[in-house]
Design an enzyme around this catalytic site. Structure first.
Site, PDB file in Angstrom:
ATOM      1  N   HIS A   1      -2.777  -9.574  12.165  1.00 14.28           N
ATOM      2  CA  HIS A   1      -2.165  -8.353  11.654  1.00 14.28           C
ATOM      3  C   HIS A   1      -1.913  -7.429  12.838  1.00 14.28           C
ATOM      4  O   HIS A   1      -2.784  -7.245  13.697  1.00 14.28           O
ATOM      5  CB  HIS A   1      -3.090  -7.668  10.645  1.00 14.28           C
ATOM      6  CG  HIS A   1      -2.681  -6.264  10.340  1.00 14.28           C
ATOM      7  ND1 HIS A   1      -1.425  -5.957   9.859  1.00 14.28           N
ATOM      8  CD2 HIS A   1      -3.334  -5.078  10.479  1.00 14.28           C
ATOM      9  CE1 HIS A   1      -1.330  -4.652   9.705  1.00 14.28           C
ATOM     10  NE2 HIS A   1      -2.473  -4.105  10.071  1.00 14.28           N
TER      11      HIS A   1
ATOM     12  N   THR B   1       3.658   4.217  15.671  1.00 17.34           N
ATOM     13  CA  THR B   1       3.421   2.882  15.117  1.00 17.34           C
ATOM     14  C   THR B   1       4.094   2.673  13.773  1.00 17.34           C
ATOM     15  O   THR B   1       3.918   1.623  13.148  1.00 17.34           O
ATOM     16  CB  THR B   1       1.906   2.612  14.959  1.00 17.34           C
ATOM     17  OG1 THR B   1       1.373   3.457  13.930  1.00 17.34           O
ATOM     18  CG2 THR B   1       1.168   2.868  16.262  1.00 17.34           C
TER      19      THR B   1
ATOM     20  N   SER C   1     -10.658   2.715  13.593  1.00 18.17           N
ATOM     21  CA  SER C   1      -9.861   1.619  13.063  1.00 18.17           C
ATOM     22  C   SER C   1      -9.888   0.414  13.986  1.00 18.17           C
ATOM     23  O   SER C   1     -10.000  -0.730  13.539  1.00 18.17           O
ATOM     24  CB  SER C   1      -8.414   2.082  12.839  1.00 18.17           C
ATOM     25  OG  SER C   1      -7.715   1.131  12.066  1.00 18.17           O
TER      26      SER C   1
ATOM     27  N   LYS D   1      -5.746  -7.423  21.896  1.00 18.36           N
ATOM     28  CA  LYS D   1      -7.141  -6.947  21.886  1.00 18.36           C
ATOM     29  C   LYS D   1      -7.993  -7.845  20.996  1.00 18.36           C
ATOM     30  O   LYS D   1      -9.121  -8.210  21.339  1.00 18.36           O
ATOM     31  CB  LYS D   1      -7.213  -5.507  21.350  1.00 18.36           C
ATOM     32  CG  LYS D   1      -6.597  -4.424  22.224  1.00 18.36           C
ATOM     33  CD  LYS D   1      -6.690  -3.080  21.504  1.00 18.36           C
ATOM     34  CE  LYS D   1      -5.969  -1.971  22.257  1.00 18.36           C
ATOM     35  NZ  LYS D   1      -6.712  -1.565  23.461  1.00 18.36           N
TER      36      LYS D   1
ATOM     37  N   CYS E   1      -3.574  -3.317   4.320  1.00 21.09           N
ATOM     38  CA  CYS E   1      -2.673  -4.329   4.879  1.00 21.09           C
ATOM     39  C   CYS E   1      -3.070  -5.757   4.515  1.00 21.09           C
ATOM     40  O   CYS E   1      -2.358  -6.698   4.851  1.00 21.09           O
ATOM     41  CB  CYS E   1      -2.616  -4.187   6.401  1.00 21.09           C
ATOM     42  SG  CYS E   1      -2.094  -2.547   6.943  1.00 21.09           S
TER      43      CYS E   1
ATOM     44  N   GLU F   1       0.841  -1.191   0.000  1.00 21.16           N
ATOM     45  CA  GLU F   1       0.000   0.000   0.000  1.00 21.16           C
ATOM     46  C   GLU F   1       0.881   1.248   0.000  1.00 21.16           C
ATOM     47  O   GLU F   1       0.400   2.345   0.235  1.00 21.16           O
ATOM     48  CB  GLU F   1      -0.971  -0.002   1.181  1.00 21.16           C
ATOM     49  CG  GLU F   1      -0.338  -0.027   2.555  1.00 21.16           C
ATOM     50  CD  GLU F   1      -1.377   0.054   3.649  1.00 21.16           C
ATOM     51  OE1 GLU F   1      -1.805   1.171   3.968  1.00 21.16           O
ATOM     52  OE2 GLU F   1      -1.761  -1.007   4.180  1.00 21.16           O
TER      53      GLU F   1
ATOM     54  N   ASN G   1       4.945  -1.158  12.395  1.00 17.61           N
ATOM     55  CA  ASN G   1       3.934  -1.609  11.449  1.00 17.61           C
ATOM     56  C   ASN G   1       4.531  -1.706  10.047  1.00 17.61           C
ATOM     57  O   ASN G   1       5.084  -0.738   9.524  1.00 17.61           O
ATOM     58  CB  ASN G   1       2.752  -0.639  11.450  1.00 17.61           C
ATOM     59  CG  ASN G   1       1.549  -1.182  10.689  1.00 17.61           C
ATOM     60  OD1 ASN G   1       1.575  -2.285  10.162  1.00 17.61           O
ATOM     61  ND2 ASN G   1       0.481  -0.400  10.656  1.00 17.61           N
TER      62      ASN G   1
END
Length: 389
Positions: free
Chosen positions: A235, A154, A203, A244, A113, A81, A278
Site C-alpha cells: 500500500h 499525498t 502512521s 521504507k 485503505c 473510505e 494516494n
C-alpha cells in the site's frame, strides 16, 4: 488439486484533472526534491466537480463488463473510505449505471485503505462456495487533506475494478494470509469532516508495526519464504513508503538492505501511484497493475502484497502470476487513463478542493467538467443524480 481462485481481470480509472507537484511547490515554496525524492510523488489526480467515487468506480468497472459480460456476476463489493452515504452502498449506483442484473447482492466495505483486500478475500470465499459465480470488486477513493497541511502533497483519486473468479487469467491468490490488527489513531475521518486527520509519524510507525505483525503471522501460518517472491506490492500512501516498508521487512527478517535489491523488488510497482497520488483502497492494486504492465515475464512467480488500513488492519498474502497473463493486461488503457488527465493550475485546484454540496435539500446541478463516461449531475432533494455521458 485445490481450486484456483484469483483476479481474472483488473481495470482502473482516475480523475479528470492532474496537479503537478511543481505547481504545489511553486505555491508554497517547497523545494521540489521534497516531493519528487522525499515522498516519491510527481503529481496527483484531482476529481472534476462532477466526479466522485461512483463515477470513477463505474468507469473502472465498465471495461470489465464489456469484456466478460455480467451473467456470472452475482455480487458487487464496493470498498471505500470516501463513502457518500451512511446507509446506501455506492456500489448500488454503479450497479445501476452499468445496468447489472437485479439478481445481484451489492454491499460497501470500510476499513481505511484495507477495505479492498477484505473485499477480495470475501469474494474468494463466495467463489469457493460456488465456482460458477464471479464477484466484481471495486475499490474507489478520493484522498483529501486540509489545504497547506503536511498531507496535502499525498492526495489523489482513483478506482480499481477486479473480477474475481475461478481459473483466473491474471493472478491466483494463495493461502495463507498473515493478519494484524491494532487500535491506533494514526489516521481517521470523523463523520462531520470532509478531510481526514493524520498523525504522520504515528502512521509510519503503525504501518511498519503492521509489516512486522503480518509477516510474523504469515510465516507462522506456513507461508512462503522471503526469497521466493519476485516482487512486493505495498500500500502506497506515498510511494517512498513502499521502500521504507520493504527495508523494514528485510531488517526484520535479518537480511541486508541493499538499495539495488530493494529497488528491484519495489520500483516497478510505484509507476502509477507516483503520478496519481494516494488512492486509499485502490493503491495496492494500482501497484499490482503497474508491476504486471512493466515487469519481465512473471509467469509462475509469486508476488507479495501488503495491504494496510489505518486504525489499523493489515494483511500480507501471495499472488502467483498465471500463464498467459500478458494477453489479458490493459497496459495501453491504463497508460491512457493517466495521460488523458488535463493539467489544472493551483487556483483551479483550490477551487475544486473547497467545493462541497449545500445541505439544504434543494436542487444543485454540477458544472459539466468530466470527459469520462459517467458524471455526477447534481443533488436534488438530498438525492445524488448520476448520468451516463
Amino acid at each position: 488439486m485445490s481450486l484456483s481462485i484469483g483476479i481474472h481481470d483488473l481495470s482502473f480509472a482516475t480523475a479528470e484533472f492532474v496537479l503537478p507537484h511543481t505547481a504545489l511547490a511553486a505555491y508554497n515554496g517547497t523545494e521540489i526534491g521534497k516531493y519528487h525524492v522525499g515522498i516519491g510523488q510527481e503529481s496527483m489526480s484531482i476529481p472534476a466537480a462532477d466526479e466522485d467515487i461512483v463515477t470513477m468506480g463505474a468507469a473502472a468497472a465498465a471495461p470489465v463488463i464489456a469484456r466478460h459480460g455480467s451473467d456470472r456476476i452475482r455480487t458487487v463489493v464496493f470498498a471505500t473510505e470516501s463513502s457518500i452515504d451512511q446507509a446506501k452502498s455506492a456500489g448500488v449506483y454503479v450497479h445501476s449505471l452499468l445496468q447489472l442484473p437485479s439478481a445481484t447482492r451489492v454491499v460497501e466495505l470500510k476499513q481505511a485503505c484495507y477495505g479492498a483486500t477484505a473485499a477480495l478475500q470475501f469474494a474468494i470465499g463466495l467463489v469457493r462456495r460456488d465456482p460458477a459465480q464471479q464477484v466484481l470488486v471495486i475499490a474507489s477513493d478520493v484522498s483529501k487533506y486540509e489545504l497547506d497541511s503536511p498531507g496535502e502533497a499525498t492526495q489523489g483519486a482513483a478506482a480499481v475494478a477486479m473480477l474475481v473468479g475461478a481459473d483466473p487469467a491474471l493472478v491466483r491468490i494463495e493461502d495463507p494470509s498473515g493478519l494484524f490488527t491494532a487500535d491506533v489513531m494514526d489516521f481517521w475521518r470523523p463523520n462531520y469532516r470532509d478531510a481526514a486527520l493524520v498523525d504522520g509519524q504515528e502512521s509510519i510507525n503503525a504501518y511498519l508495526q503492521a509489516v512486522e505483525g503480518t509477516w510474523k503471522d504469515y510465516a507462522e501460518q506456513g507461508g512462503r519464504t522471503l526469497e521466493e517472491f519476485a516482487a512486493f506490492c505495498y500500500h502506497q500512501p506515498f510511494t517512498k513508503m513502499a521502500y521504507k516498508a520493504h527495508r523494514h521487512l528485510l531488517n526484520y527478517c535479518g537480511y541486508d538492505t541493499d538499495k539495488d535489491d530493494i529497488a528491484r523488488a519495489i520500483a516497478r510497482t510505484t509507476a502509477y501511484n507516483t503520478v496519481i497520488g494516494n488512492s486509499y483502497t485502490a493503491s495496492v492494486y494500482l501497484a499490482l497493475a503497474a508491476l504486471l504492465d512493466q515487469a519481465d515475464d512473471l509467469t509462475g512467480r509469486p508476488v507479495g502484497l501488503f495491504s494496510y488500513g489505518s486504525g489499523s488492519v493489515a494483511e500480507f498474502f501471495a499472488a502467483t502470476v498465471v500463464a498467459g497473463y500478458r494477453e489479458h493486461l490493459r497496459t495501453g488503457q491504463n497508460r491512457q487513463a493517466i495521460a488523458r488527465r488535463k493539467p489544472v493550475d493551483y487556483a483551479g485546484y483550490r477551487a475544486l478542493h473547497a467545493r462541497s454540496f449545500p445541505t439544504d435539500g434543494g436542487h444543485h446541478a454540477t458544472e459539466a467538467q468530466t470527459t469520462g463516461p459517467f458524471r455526477l449531475a447534481g443533488l436534488s432533494g438530498h438525492k445524488r443524480l448520476y448520468q451516463t455521458r
